[in-house]
Design an enzyme around this catalytic site. Structure first.
Site, PDB file in Angstrom:
ATOM      1  N   ASP A 199      19.403 -50.229  33.695  1.00 22.34           N
ATOM      2  CA  ASP A 199      19.064 -51.333  34.452  1.00 22.34           C
ATOM      3  C   ASP A 199      19.204 -52.497  33.473  1.00 22.34           C
ATOM      4  OD1 ASP A 199      18.677 -52.877  36.774  1.00 22.34           O
ATOM      5  OD2 ASP A 199      16.694 -53.229  36.155  1.00 22.34           O
ATOM      6  N   GLU A 441      12.513 -42.833  32.235  1.00 20.48           N
ATOM      7  CA  GLU A 441      12.828 -42.363  33.627  1.00 20.48           C
ATOM      8  C   GLU A 441      13.879 -41.119  33.428  1.00 20.48           C
ATOM      9  OE1 GLU A 441      13.199 -45.713  36.322  1.00 20.48           O
ATOM     10  OE2 GLU A 441      11.314 -45.881  36.050  1.00 20.48           O
ATOM     11  N   TYR A 495       6.638 -48.529  41.568  1.00 23.43           N
ATOM     12  CA  TYR A 495       7.036 -49.695  42.264  1.00 23.43           C
ATOM     13  C   TYR A 495       6.555 -49.582  43.871  1.00 23.43           C
ATOM     14  CZ  TYR A 495       9.470 -50.805  38.239  1.00 23.43           C
ATOM     15  OH  TYR A 495       9.767 -51.742  36.745  1.00 23.43           O
ATOM     16  N   GLU A 531       4.913 -49.374  34.339  1.00 25.60           N
ATOM     17  CA  GLU A 531       5.836 -50.284  34.796  1.00 25.60           C
ATOM     18  C   GLU A 531       5.319 -50.457  36.232  1.00 25.60           C
ATOM     19  OE1 GLU A 531      10.050 -49.907  34.902  1.00 25.60           O
ATOM     20  OE2 GLU A 531      10.353 -49.102  33.149  1.00 25.60           O
TER      21      GLU A 531
HETATM   22  C1  BDP Z   1      12.701 -48.995  36.563  1.00 25.04           C
HETATM   23  C2  BDP Z   1      13.561 -48.832  34.978  1.00 25.04           C
HETATM   24  C3  BDP Z   1      13.672 -50.327  34.547  1.00 25.04           C
HETATM   25  C4  BDP Z   1      14.234 -51.224  35.691  1.00 25.04           C
HETATM   26  C5  BDP Z   1      12.951 -51.158  36.570  1.00 25.04           C
HETATM   27  C6  BDP Z   1      13.568 -52.417  37.839  1.00 25.04           C
HETATM   28  O1  BDP Z   1      12.722 -48.283  34.380  1.00 25.04           O
HETATM   29  O2  BDP Z   1      14.490 -50.063  33.497  1.00 25.04           O
HETATM   30  O3  BDP Z   1      14.432 -52.433  34.920  1.00 25.04           O
HETATM   31  O4  BDP Z   1      13.065 -50.231  37.188  1.00 25.04           O
HETATM   32  O5  BDP Z   1      14.369 -51.950  38.589  1.00 25.04           O
HETATM   33  O6  BDP Z   1      12.713 -48.001  37.101  1.00 25.04           O
HETATM   34  O7  BDP Z   1      13.261 -53.499  37.617  1.00 25.04           O
END
Ligand code: BDP
Length: 627
Positions: A199, A441, A495, A531
């Protein structure tokens, strides 16, 4: 398809060549015996736009000045070439681009060993001097160098030519694919695109400084320093590798340790390997643990009796983990950090001191005590500041997107090991580096993933005598993951309320608590939420909150904070918001000119979330303070 084969056939042989492994790659520092000069500045540049992307090799562009092969444009080094011009085809270019420039080597260097060193070229690099190939390197974001005495002139102008290729394949780190469309009714002839499994934009070019430097013929090739603490003493074990003397020749050294002010604080050792005790040592601390004295660095001065002198900075600190905690110098440490990229406007991932400085000021302002080099090794000049300012770093390989079956080949694995070796070699003496991350990931829930990463983690353990904890960023579930069993600290990317149950912040506490408890119950290891984040366009507002608004990002973060506070005293040893600043990705429908999960804009100015994060992090600063 024919085009594809040609392009790949040309690239694949390089995959087996690695630079730097097993040899020192010390940063080029000047000293009373060493001279460093930079080759940064404006270079000539030309892309090989031929349909095969191979014409430059047929025409041997390295044999003459690039300007004699066709039109060249000026290109700054260091920078990524993508965003400098207004040419869309260059921004999105895939294949070989060429750089050259002239330089002199002083006659005063004639008796010295002259080295040419690149801080980073993404992804493949081939280097010629005066038409003779001197080295090649595979993999962006790590330095490589070679001796050039036999090819440079000390009495006339020299030319350095660099060919750079940004093609990613299933066995590059990171992997990618080239996709060809041959339906001429829908696509122009020769149409192909590079598909990324990551990404972020695949910035390319000579992205970090280029140095020419001179050492004595007998030189310090490598230094490894491992520190421990006994009572109030710092125990410094070092090992010096000699270079240039040939087998059996004498290589006599005088080694001392200097404090930050340059005072000698040790006895003299004349051994290539020794252990030196520093009484009442000043330890290296993260700035949040010791705000009055963060990042204390000593210097190991190695003087080869025949002349060479090298100054290697290091800090005295230990790291270790228990089942529930992370310790720095035997004190519990809680990471309140950020994940981040290195990119900026115009220069792309081209390194520059102003951005490095600004980013550390902003991290300090935010109360951040550490960061992750997502998802590739960051510039050495940036890492130096982490050492000196007392920020901890989770140091990461570019192993992102290892998700497809053909990414797990033996060739890919051996390349990944080589990259990890180069990263270790470059950063092994940095006190800021408290953990190695081997990947982001990956498919870690299959037998293939288990075998690959078990091997890679074992390899990394063998490399690092100081036994830093090893980890990776995991996006799998506790009941299916097969790699977390091998790591020391479990890092999970989550997320909730964004990629799942979007808009529903009310699910976050419940789901995250359940997740954390299950991970810990199953593995009995410390955890980091490594994250979590929500895309946010600065200036977009809505009350009640709505996704993409500044209000949503802050509402979302508050739910995570509440959960973190519940587990902080148990087994949660860190949180890292994704991410520090907005960054550019490939063009795709879920990205409005890049990823906007930054708490800062790409210009490094705060969104509302930055103020919220700052309030939290500054209140956490005192939580692990030692004085
Ligand atoms: C995560 C990835 C990261 C992405 C992020 C996103 O590790 O590299 O930038 O998602 O979607 O899963 O913002």
């Amino acid at each position: 398809m024919a085009g594809r084969c040609r392009l790949l056939r040309f690239l694949l042989p390089l995959v087996l060549w690695h630079g730097g492994l097993g040899k020192g790659i010390l940063y080029p520092r000047d000293s009373e015996s060493r001279v460093v000069k930079t080759l940064d500045g404006m270079w000539n540049f030309r892309a090989d736009n031929s349909s095969t992307r191979n014409q430059s090799f047929v025409d041997e562009w390295w044999t003459k000045p690039l300007s004699q092969t066709g039109d060249v444009i000026p290109m700054p080094v260091p920078s990524s070439y993508n965003d400098i011009t207004t040419d869309k085809s260059l921004r999105d270019f895939v294949g070989w681009v060429w750089y050259d420039r002239h330089f002199y080597v002083s006659k005063m260097w004639q008796d010295k060993r002259v080295m040419l060193r690149f801080g980073s070229v993404n992804y493949y690099a081939m280097v010629w001097i005066n038409g003779q190939q001197v080295m090649s390197h595979e993999g962006g974001h790590l330095p490589f160098e070679c001796e050039v005495n036999s090819v440079v002139s000390f009495s006339a102008v020299n030319r350095v030519t660099v060919a750079v290729n940004n093609t990613l394949t299933p066995i590059t780190i990171p992997p990618g694919t080239i996709h060809f469309d041959s339906d001429t009714k829908r696509y122009p002839a020769g149409y192909f695109v590079q598909n990324l499994q990551m990404d972020f934009f695949n910035y390319a070019g000579i992205q970090r400084s280029v140095h020419l430097y001179a050492t004595q013929q007998a030189y310090v090739d490598d230094i490894t320093i491992i520190t421990t603490i006994q009572g109030t003493n710092g125990v410094v074990s070092y090992s010096v590798t000699e270079g240039g003397t040939g087998q059996g020749s004498a290589f006599t050294v005088i080694v001392i340790i200097q404090d930050r002010d340059g005072n000698t604080v040790s006895s003299v050792s004349t051994r290539l390997q020794d252990t030196i005790v520093i009484p009442d040592a000043r330890l290296w601390w993260p700035w949040t643990m010791k705000p009055d004295d963060p990042g204390y660095m000593y210097t190991l001065r190695v003087n080869v009796v025949s002349g060479d002198v090298y100054y290697q900075p290091f800090g005295i600190r230990t790291v270790r983990v228990s089942n529930t905690q992370f310790f720095i110098n035997d004190q519990p440490f809680y990471l309140h950090g950020v994940g981040r990229h290195e990119d900026v406007e115009i220069r792309g991932r081209g390194s520059d001191d102003a951005t490095i400085a600004r980013d550390f000021y902003m991290k300090k302002w935010l109360g951040v005590n550490g960061f992750r080099t997502a998802v590739y090794p960051f510039a050495e000049e940036l890492m130096d500041q982490a050492d000196r300012q007392g920020f901890v770093v989770v140091d990461e390989t570019p192993g992102v997107g290892i998700t497809q079956p053909d990414n797990f080949s033996p060739v890919g694995l051996s390349h990944h090991k080589a990259v990890m070796g180069e990263l270790y070699q470059r950063d092994k003496n940095r006190p800021s580096v408290i953990m190695w991350s081997i990947a982001n990931e990956p498919t870690s829930n299959t037998a293939q993933g288990e075998a690959y990463f078990k091997d890679l983690i074992a390899h990394t353990r063998d490399l690092d005598e100081s036994k830093r904890p090893i980890t990776f960023f995991c996006n799998k579930d506790y009941d299916t993951d097969r790699v977390a069993q091998f790591v020391d600290v479990i890092l999970i990317n989550r997320y909730l309320g964004w990629y799942s149950d979007v808009g529903h912040t009310e699910v976050i506490q419940l789901q995250l608590s359940d997740d954390l408890e299950n991970w810990h119950a199953k593995f009995n290891k410390p955890l980091v939420v490594s994250e979590y984040g929500a895309d946010t366009l600065p200036g977009l507002h809505r009350e009640p909150s709505f996704i993409f608004t500044e209000e949503y990002q802050t509402d979302f973060m508050k739910e995570y904070f509440r959960t973190f506070d519940k587990y902080r005293s148990q087994f949660l040893v860190g949180e890292m918001i994704w991410c520090f600043a907005d960054f550019i990705t490939a063009q795709q429908l879920n990205r409005v000119v890049g990823n906007h999960k930054g708490v800062l804009t790409r210009e490094r100015q705060p969104k509302a979330s930055a103020h919220l994060l700052r309030e939290r992090y500054l209140s956490l600063v005192n939580s692990t303070r030692t004085n």
